[in-house]
Design a protein around this motif. Sequence first.
Motif, mmCIF file in Angstrom:
data_model
loop_
_atom_site.group_PDB
_atom_site.id
_atom_site.type_symbol
_atom_site.label_atom_id
_atom_site.label_comp_id
_atom_site.label_asym_id
_atom_site.label_seq_id
_atom_site.Cartn_x
_atom_site.Cartn_y
_atom_site.Cartn_z
ATOM 1 N N LEU A 89 2.311 17.993 -29.396
ATOM 2 C CA LEU A 89 1.613 19.250 -29.134
ATOM 3 C C LEU A 89 1.872 20.117 -30.085
ATOM 4 O O LEU A 89 2.952 20.228 -30.861
ATOM 5 N N THR A 90 0.661 20.846 -30.592
ATOM 6 C CA THR A 90 0.995 22.202 -31.494
ATOM 7 C C THR A 90 1.973 23.152 -30.881
ATOM 8 O O THR A 90 2.024 22.925 -29.690
ATOM 9 N N ALA A 91 2.493 24.203 -31.537
ATOM 10 C CA ALA A 91 3.246 25.179 -30.683
ATOM 11 C C ALA A 91 2.472 25.916 -29.819
ATOM 12 O O ALA A 91 2.947 26.222 -28.782
ATOM 13 N N GLU A 92 1.215 26.097 -30.116
ATOM 14 C CA GLU A 92 0.320 27.171 -29.197
ATOM 15 C C GLU A 92 -0.005 26.145 -28.065
ATOM 16 O O GLU A 92 0.016 26.590 -26.906
ATOM 17 N N GLU A 93 -0.183 24.730 -28.309
ATOM 18 C CA GLU A 93 -0.246 23.811 -27.152
ATOM 19 C C GLU A 93 0.940 23.795 -25.953
ATOM 20 O O GLU A 93 0.838 23.601 -24.838
ATOM 21 N N MET A 94 2.046 23.846 -26.833
ATOM 22 C CA MET A 94 3.417 23.984 -25.995
ATOM 23 C C MET A 94 3.217 25.195 -25.106
ATOM 24 O O MET A 94 3.595 25.074 -23.724
ATOM 25 N N VAL A 95 2.931 26.400 -25.831
ATOM 26 C CA VAL A 95 3.018 27.627 -24.844
ATOM 27 C C VAL A 95 2.100 27.546 -23.875
ATOM 28 O O VAL A 95 2.298 27.832 -22.707
ATOM 29 N N GLN A 96 1.192 27.022 -24.341
ATOM 30 C CA GLN A 96 -0.128 26.718 -23.049
ATOM 31 C C GLN A 96 0.148 26.035 -21.949
ATOM 32 O O GLN A 96 0.001 26.432 -20.756
ATOM 33 N N THR A 139 4.975 34.458 -17.996
ATOM 34 C CA THR A 139 3.575 34.139 -18.040
ATOM 35 C C THR A 139 2.876 35.056 -18.952
ATOM 36 O O THR A 139 2.047 34.955 -19.792
ATOM 37 N N TRP A 140 2.909 36.591 -18.771
ATOM 38 C CA TRP A 140 2.333 37.497 -19.244
ATOM 39 C C TRP A 140 2.702 37.617 -20.722
ATOM 40 O O TRP A 140 2.027 37.798 -21.528
ATOM 41 N N MET A 141 4.123 37.254 -20.893
ATOM 42 C CA MET A 141 4.534 37.409 -22.329
ATOM 43 C C MET A 141 3.834 36.246 -23.016
ATOM 44 O O MET A 141 3.440 36.518 -24.288
ATOM 45 N N LEU A 142 3.903 35.029 -22.654
ATOM 46 C CA LEU A 142 3.674 33.864 -23.310
ATOM 47 C C LEU A 142 1.830 33.693 -23.636
ATOM 48 O O LEU A 142 1.641 33.407 -24.477
ATOM 49 N N THR A 143 1.334 34.393 -22.501
ATOM 50 C CA THR A 143 0.066 34.518 -22.690
ATOM 51 C C THR A 143 -0.295 35.577 -23.948
ATOM 52 O O THR A 143 -1.271 35.427 -24.519
ATOM 53 N N SER A 144 0.489 36.827 -24.031
ATOM 54 C CA SER A 144 0.337 37.723 -25.015
ATOM 55 C C SER A 144 0.637 36.961 -26.216
ATOM 56 O O SER A 144 -0.050 37.337 -27.579
ATOM 57 N N PHE A 145 1.616 36.035 -26.398
ATOM 58 C CA PHE A 145 1.853 35.174 -27.678
ATOM 59 C C PHE A 145 0.437 34.745 -28.134
ATOM 60 O O PHE A 145 0.083 34.597 -29.314
ATOM 61 N N LEU A 146 -0.079 34.164 -27.398
ATOM 62 C CA LEU A 146 -1.215 33.110 -27.287
ATOM 63 C C LEU A 146 -2.374 34.058 -28.040
ATOM 64 O O LEU A 146 -3.373 33.374 -28.571
ATOM 65 N N GLN A 147 -2.472 35.166 -27.586
ATOM 66 C CA GLN A 147 -3.716 36.004 -28.027
ATOM 67 C C GLN A 147 -3.493 36.781 -29.226
ATOM 68 O O GLN A 147 -4.348 37.379 -29.749
ATOM 69 N N ALA A 148 -2.218 36.645 -29.956
ATOM 70 C CA ALA A 148 -2.268 37.000 -31.327
ATOM 71 C C ALA A 148 -3.107 36.354 -32.123
ATOM 72 O O ALA A 148 -3.569 35.530 -32.222
#
Length: 148
Positions: A89-96, A139-148
């Motif tokens: 997985l990509t880093a973003e896919e891992m976070v998701q 979840t909020w923090m990781l979702t915020s990361f994904l929205q960058a």
Amino acid sequence: MTQTISLEQVMNQQLANWNVLYTKLHRFHWYVKGPHFFTLHAKFEELYEEAAGTIDELAERLLITGGNPISTLKEYIEYATVEETTDVLTAEEMVQAIVNDFTQIISELKSGKEAAEQVNDDVTSDMFTELIEKLSKHTWMLTSFLQA
């Protein structure tokens, strides 16, 4: 007819989920790559260390209440609703993936909280509330990361 699940079953399912999650987070810690490596490598380590503590708390609470915590990898895979991953997985896919797992666990913790309240187990209910609060923030923090 709705099947009633015991609080012990709820807690063992959580124990299984957290063990699968621990392994997944550890794997992501090792395999994350890309421009967010340093940030996510440290974050995944923080999360798997937190998961290890949660595993211990759940198992001990089960023992305190007279339950029998599951304790084998086979049982964890069998009982877990969180799925392991072997995909690259990509880093973003891992976070998701972690966001998805946390969201699922939060939902199950809410049901577990109700099960604890039905048997007047305020301590377990409070434990689940604390986990919901912690996972909601992550979840909020990781979702915020994904929205960058």
